[in-house]
Structure formats: C-alpha cells, structure tokens
Design a protein around this motif. Sequence first.
Motif, PDB file in Angstrom:
ATOM      1  N   THR A   1     -57.691  16.795  48.786  1.00 39.01           N
ATOM      2  CA  THR A   1     -56.901  15.734  49.425  1.00 39.01           C
ATOM      3  C   THR A   1     -55.970  16.307  50.481  1.00 39.01           C
ATOM      4  OG1 THR A   1     -57.012  14.326  47.461  1.00 39.01           O
ATOM      5  CG2 THR A   1     -55.208  13.910  48.994  1.00 39.01           C
ATOM      6  N   THR A   2     -55.376  17.455  50.201  1.00 45.63           N
ATOM      7  CA  THR A   2     -54.512  18.103  51.186  1.00 45.63           C
ATOM      8  C   THR A   2     -55.300  18.452  52.442  1.00 45.63           C
ATOM      9  OG1 THR A   2     -53.206  19.040  49.367  1.00 45.63           O
ATOM     10  CG2 THR A   2     -52.857  19.967  51.555  1.00 45.63           C
ATOM     11  N   VAL A   3     -56.495  18.966  52.272  1.00 41.88           N
ATOM     12  CA  VAL A   3     -57.353  19.292  53.415  1.00 41.88           C
ATOM     13  C   VAL A   3     -57.690  18.034  54.209  1.00 41.88           C
ATOM     14  CG1 VAL A   3     -59.650  20.108  54.090  1.00 41.88           C
ATOM     15  CG2 VAL A   3     -58.308  21.379  52.399  1.00 41.88           C
ATOM     16  N   ASP A   4     -58.010  16.968  53.511  1.00 44.24           N
ATOM     17  CA  ASP A   4     -58.319  15.708  54.196  1.00 44.24           C
ATOM     18  C   ASP A   4     -57.142  15.245  55.048  1.00 44.24           C
ATOM     19  OD1 ASP A   4     -59.917  13.166  54.579  1.00 44.24           O
ATOM     20  OD2 ASP A   4     -58.161  12.339  53.556  1.00 44.24           O
ATOM     21  N   LEU A   5     -55.938  15.347  54.509  1.00 43.97           N
ATOM     22  CA  LEU A   5     -54.742  14.953  55.258  1.00 43.97           C
ATOM     23  C   LEU A   5     -54.541  15.868  56.466  1.00 43.97           C
ATOM     24  CD1 LEU A   5     -52.388  14.257  52.225  1.00 43.97           C
ATOM     25  CD2 LEU A   5     -53.335  12.555  53.784  1.00 43.97           C
ATOM     26  N   TYR A   6     -54.805  17.150  56.291  1.00 47.07           N
ATOM     27  CA  TYR A   6     -54.692  18.095  57.413  1.00 47.07           C
ATOM     28  C   TYR A   6     -55.669  17.714  58.523  1.00 47.07           C
ATOM     29  CZ  TYR A   6     -55.103  22.418  60.086  1.00 47.07           C
ATOM     30  OH  TYR A   6     -55.154  23.347  61.107  1.00 47.07           O
ATOM     31  N   LYS A   7     -56.902  17.406  58.160  1.00 47.65           N
ATOM     32  CA  LYS A   7     -57.907  17.062  59.158  1.00 47.65           C
ATOM     33  C   LYS A   7     -57.618  15.728  59.840  1.00 47.65           C
ATOM     34  CE  LYS A   7     -61.701  19.788  57.216  1.00 47.65           C
ATOM     35  NZ  LYS A   7     -63.074  19.762  56.637  1.00 47.65           N
ATOM     36  N   ARG A   8     -56.833  14.892  59.180  1.00 51.42           N
ATOM     37  CA  ARG A   8     -56.409  13.621  59.792  1.00 51.42           C
ATOM     38  C   ARG A   8     -55.161  13.785  60.648  1.00 51.42           C
ATOM     39  NH1 ARG A   8     -56.136   9.973  54.524  1.00 51.42           N
ATOM     40  NH2 ARG A   8     -54.991   8.598  55.945  1.00 51.42           N
ATOM     41  N   GLY A   9     -54.681  15.017  60.777  1.00 50.21           N
ATOM     42  CA  GLY A   9     -53.542  15.287  61.643  1.00 50.21           C
ATOM     43  C   GLY A   9     -52.206  14.935  61.049  1.00 50.21           C
ATOM     44  N   MET A  10     -52.125  14.897  59.713  1.00 48.99           N
ATOM     45  CA  MET A  10     -50.884  14.495  59.061  1.00 48.99           C
ATOM     46  C   MET A  10     -49.855  15.623  58.999  1.00 48.99           C
ATOM     47  SD  MET A  10     -50.850  11.317  58.215  1.00 48.99           S
ATOM     48  CE  MET A  10     -52.006   9.945  58.148  1.00 48.99           C
ATOM     49  N   MET A  11     -50.289  16.877  59.212  1.00 49.74           N
ATOM     50  CA  MET A  11     -49.357  18.007  59.200  1.00 49.74           C
ATOM     51  C   MET A  11     -50.050  19.208  59.820  1.00 49.74           C
ATOM     52  SD  MET A  11     -51.138  17.654  56.317  1.00 49.74           S
ATOM     53  CE  MET A  11     -52.021  18.586  55.070  1.00 49.74           C
ATOM     54  N   PRO A  12     -49.277  20.129  60.407  1.00 52.21           N
ATOM     55  CA  PRO A  12     -49.865  21.323  61.009  1.00 52.21           C
ATOM     56  C   PRO A  12     -49.943  22.515  60.056  1.00 52.21           C
ATOM     57  CG  PRO A  12     -47.570  21.177  61.647  1.00 52.21           C
ATOM     58  CD  PRO A  12     -47.855  19.957  60.785  1.00 52.21           C
TER      59      PRO A  12
END
Length: 220
Positions: free
Chosen positions: A42-53
């Motif tokens: 889930t963290t990776v998914d959020l990263y790929k959605r641009g939610m955090m750098p």
Amino acid sequence: MISEQSWEDAELLWDYHQMHHELRPCSVAIGLGSHDLGVADTTVDLYKRGMMPLIVFTGATSPTTRERMPRGEAVHYRERALELGVPSSAVLVEPNARNTGQNISFSKALLEEAGTHVSSVLLVSKPYEERRAYATACKLWPGVQFVSASTPMTFDSYIESIGSTRLVVDMLVGALDRLLIYPNQGFMVRQSVPAPIAEAYGRLCRDGFTSRLVVGQAKP
C-alpha cells in the motif's frame, strides 16, 4: 465460528479503528512494520500515485515476524518496495522499533538526522491499527499533520487473509484496549470512544476475546 452478536460487534470495532481520512500528498510516508507485507504494498501504491517523495519503513522483529522476516520488518518492507519498482534513494529504513511509540519516535529522529523537513506524514498501517498509530503519532510528534492510510479491504476479506476469525477479533479488542488505557500512561492522545463502540468492546471481552488485552489490566 463466533456468534452473530460478536460478529456485529467486531465489525463495529473494525470500522472505528479506521480513521477514514481523505488521502492527500504529504512530506513523507511512514510504513509501520508488522507481519503484513500489505502495508509495504500500500505504501508503494501511494508513492506511485505521487502522494509522497520519500518512504520510511520502521520495525525490528517480534515473536510473530521473526521467522517470516528474519532480517527485520523494515528491511523486508524495503526489499518489497524495491521489487515493486521504488528507487532505493526514496526508501529509508528504521530497523530498531519494537512498538508503535518507537515506530514514530525513531522515524522522527531518522528524518531529522537526514535533514528532511516534515510538515505532514502519511501513516500506513494495518487497517485495525490506523487509529492507534494516529493517536500515538499526535502525542509524540506535535506540530505535524498526520493522514492515516491502510490497505482498503472489508472485515470479511481481512479475516480471510489472516485465516483466523478469533485472532482478528482478539486483535481488534486489543487495539481498542490500548486506546482506552494508553492515554492515561502518556503514550497517545485520547480518542473519543462512542458508547456503541465501548459496549461492543465490553461484550467481546465478556465473550472471551481477550488474548491481546494489555497484561495486568482488569477486564470489563
């Protein structure tokens, strides 16, 4: 099998433990270590959605993860993230935390040491740990805005993924037990517990779902 009443009570706790925050971009995500690699996914998914750098994975090992994650929860989470295409430069590892408070305080220290300015944090946890992680972070890291996130899934599907209804209900009861007790011990900010939630918790305790209660505390 559990009774229909216990199932309904557990569903109430399941929903309560999730903060239902609207996701938004944050300075960093902190993935809280556990037995569940879904937190990393889930963290990776959020990263790929641009939610955090930037991602921090935090966690050592516990009796439930020692065999599955012998190199430590945070290390295995990082390895999973790299397998899924996250660049190594975007992942920090905090390998020493053994409880939620340490997850937050050790991650905070790591980010300060790295010189990372943090104004907001995406806290990624197991679904039933959202509120506990949020309450702990607000206590230990004032001045930062926290957004809670977890793998979107139903109570039924989570039970299926774990393979034990009783274990999941025990964990839900244990998480609420800490929300009631830990504010008095200075470990987290107090959360409002509506009467129907407190009543469901009491019934589940009386029905024997007590294996994850805080040791030494009187049972309802």
